[in-house]
Design a protein around this motif. Structure first.
Motif, PDB file in Angstrom:
ATOM      1  N   ILE A  35       0.837  -1.202   0.000  1.00 17.65           N
ATOM      2  CA  ILE A  35       0.000   0.000   0.000  1.00 17.65           C
ATOM      3  C   ILE A  35       0.869   1.249   0.000  1.00 17.65           C
ATOM      4  CG2 ILE A  35      -1.638   1.336   1.388  1.00 17.65           C
ATOM      5  CD1 ILE A  35      -2.868  -1.352   2.247  1.00 17.65           C
ATOM      6  N   LEU A  36       1.885   1.270   0.851  1.00 17.94           N
ATOM      7  CA  LEU A  36       2.768   2.428   0.905  1.00 17.94           C
ATOM      8  C   LEU A  36       3.548   2.605  -0.386  1.00 17.94           C
ATOM      9  CD1 LEU A  36       4.089   2.181   4.563  1.00 17.94           C
ATOM     10  CD2 LEU A  36       2.337   3.715   3.649  1.00 17.94           C
ATOM     11  N   LEU A  37       3.951   1.512  -1.002  1.00 16.35           N
ATOM     12  CA  LEU A  37       4.652   1.586  -2.283  1.00 16.35           C
ATOM     13  C   LEU A  37       3.754   2.187  -3.359  1.00 16.35           C
ATOM     14  CD1 LEU A  37       7.262   0.922  -3.794  1.00 16.35           C
ATOM     15  CD2 LEU A  37       6.306  -1.322  -4.298  1.00 16.35           C
ATOM     16  N   GLU A  38       2.496   1.781  -3.383  1.00 18.07           N
ATOM     17  CA  GLU A  38       1.557   2.321  -4.363  1.00 18.07           C
ATOM     18  C   GLU A  38       1.290   3.804  -4.111  1.00 18.07           C
ATOM     19  OE1 GLU A  38      -0.359   2.264  -7.802  1.00 18.07           O
ATOM     20  OE2 GLU A  38       0.719   0.553  -6.963  1.00 18.07           O
ATOM     21  N   LEU A  39       1.194   4.196  -2.849  1.00 15.74           N
ATOM     22  CA  LEU A  39       1.030   5.621  -2.529  1.00 15.74           C
ATOM     23  C   LEU A  39       2.236   6.417  -2.997  1.00 15.74           C
ATOM     24  CD1 LEU A  39      -0.492   5.464   1.067  1.00 15.74           C
ATOM     25  CD2 LEU A  39      -1.608   6.320  -0.988  1.00 15.74           C
ATOM     26  N   ALA A  40       3.430   5.883  -2.792  1.00 13.80           N
ATOM     27  CA  ALA A  40       4.649   6.561  -3.232  1.00 13.80           C
ATOM     28  C   ALA A  40       4.693   6.685  -4.753  1.00 13.80           C
ATOM     29  CB  ALA A  40       5.876   5.821  -2.729  1.00 13.80           C
ATOM     30  N   ARG A  41       4.288   5.646  -5.448  1.00 13.07           N
ATOM     31  CA  ARG A  41       4.253   5.708  -6.923  1.00 13.07           C
ATOM     32  C   ARG A  41       3.288   6.776  -7.405  1.00 13.07           C
ATOM     33  NH1 ARG A  41       3.968  -0.694  -7.811  1.00 13.07           N
ATOM     34  NH2 ARG A  41       6.192  -1.139  -7.635  1.00 13.07           N
ATOM     35  N   ARG A  43       2.298   9.497  -5.788  1.00 15.41           N
ATOM     36  CA  ARG A  43       2.855  10.818  -5.512  1.00 15.41           C
ATOM     37  C   ARG A  43       3.962  11.161  -6.497  1.00 15.41           C
ATOM     38  NH1 ARG A  43       3.193  12.950   0.380  1.00 15.41           N
ATOM     39  NH2 ARG A  43       0.989  12.822   0.908  1.00 15.41           N
ATOM     40  N   ALA A  44       4.794  10.210  -6.824  1.00 19.07           N
ATOM     41  CA  ALA A  44       5.882  10.452  -7.776  1.00 19.07           C
ATOM     42  C   ALA A  44       5.326  10.770  -9.163  1.00 19.07           C
ATOM     43  CB  ALA A  44       6.812   9.245  -7.843  1.00 19.07           C
ATOM     44  N   ALA A  45       4.280  10.062  -9.562  1.00 17.66           N
ATOM     45  CA  ALA A  45       3.669  10.318 -10.869  1.00 17.66           C
ATOM     46  C   ALA A  45       3.044  11.714 -10.906  1.00 17.66           C
ATOM     47  CB  ALA A  45       2.620   9.257 -11.176  1.00 17.66           C
ATOM     48  N   ALA A  46       2.387  12.104  -9.816  1.00 17.56           N
ATOM     49  CA  ALA A  46       1.777  13.431  -9.757  1.00 17.56           C
ATOM     50  C   ALA A  46       2.848  14.525  -9.797  1.00 17.56           C
ATOM     51  CB  ALA A  46       0.926  13.562  -8.498  1.00 17.56           C
ATOM     52  N   ALA A  47       3.934  14.335  -9.074  1.00 12.58           N
ATOM     53  CA  ALA A  47       5.026  15.311  -9.072  1.00 12.58           C
ATOM     54  C   ALA A  47       5.669  15.413 -10.454  1.00 12.58           C
ATOM     55  CB  ALA A  47       6.068  14.933  -8.031  1.00 12.58           C
TER      56      ALA A  47
END
Length: 98
Positions: A35-41, A43-47
């Motif tokens: 779940i945390l990995l998907e959240l990080a992905r 956020r990275a895509a949005a940035a």
């Protein structure tokens, strides 16, 4: 002070999320790490998208009229931007009538 509250609230949310996942998890189901990995992905895509848009705006501001930018992203999507002169609007006569 607002940043500290947001940090505490964010940390608390991650803790509650982890606790909920642990209580509900079974063998073979999604864990907190996934779940945390998907959240990080996300956020990275949005940035990355924000940075791409900011760069495109900066480039378009520097191009002369008639300039053109072609973009092709990693998925093969193509975007084309052209800088055209602003249309001149007809002047209205001052006064209340037509």
């Amino acid at each position: 002070m607002g940043g500290e509250v947001a940090t505490i609230a964010g940390s608390g949310a991650v803790f509650v999320l982890g606790l909920a996942v642990r209580l509900m998890s079974r063998r073979g189901s999604t864990g907190l790490g996934e779940i945390l990995l998907e959240l990080a992905r996300g956020r990275a895509a949005a940035a990355s998208e924000r940075e791409r848009r900011a760069t495109t705006v900066e480039i378009l501001d520097r191009l002369p009229h008639g300039g053109r930018v072609d973009e092709v992203d990693e998925n093969g999507r193509q975007r084309t931007y052209e800088v055209t002169p602003a249309r001149k609007r007809p002047r209205r006569n001052g006064g209340g009538g037509r």
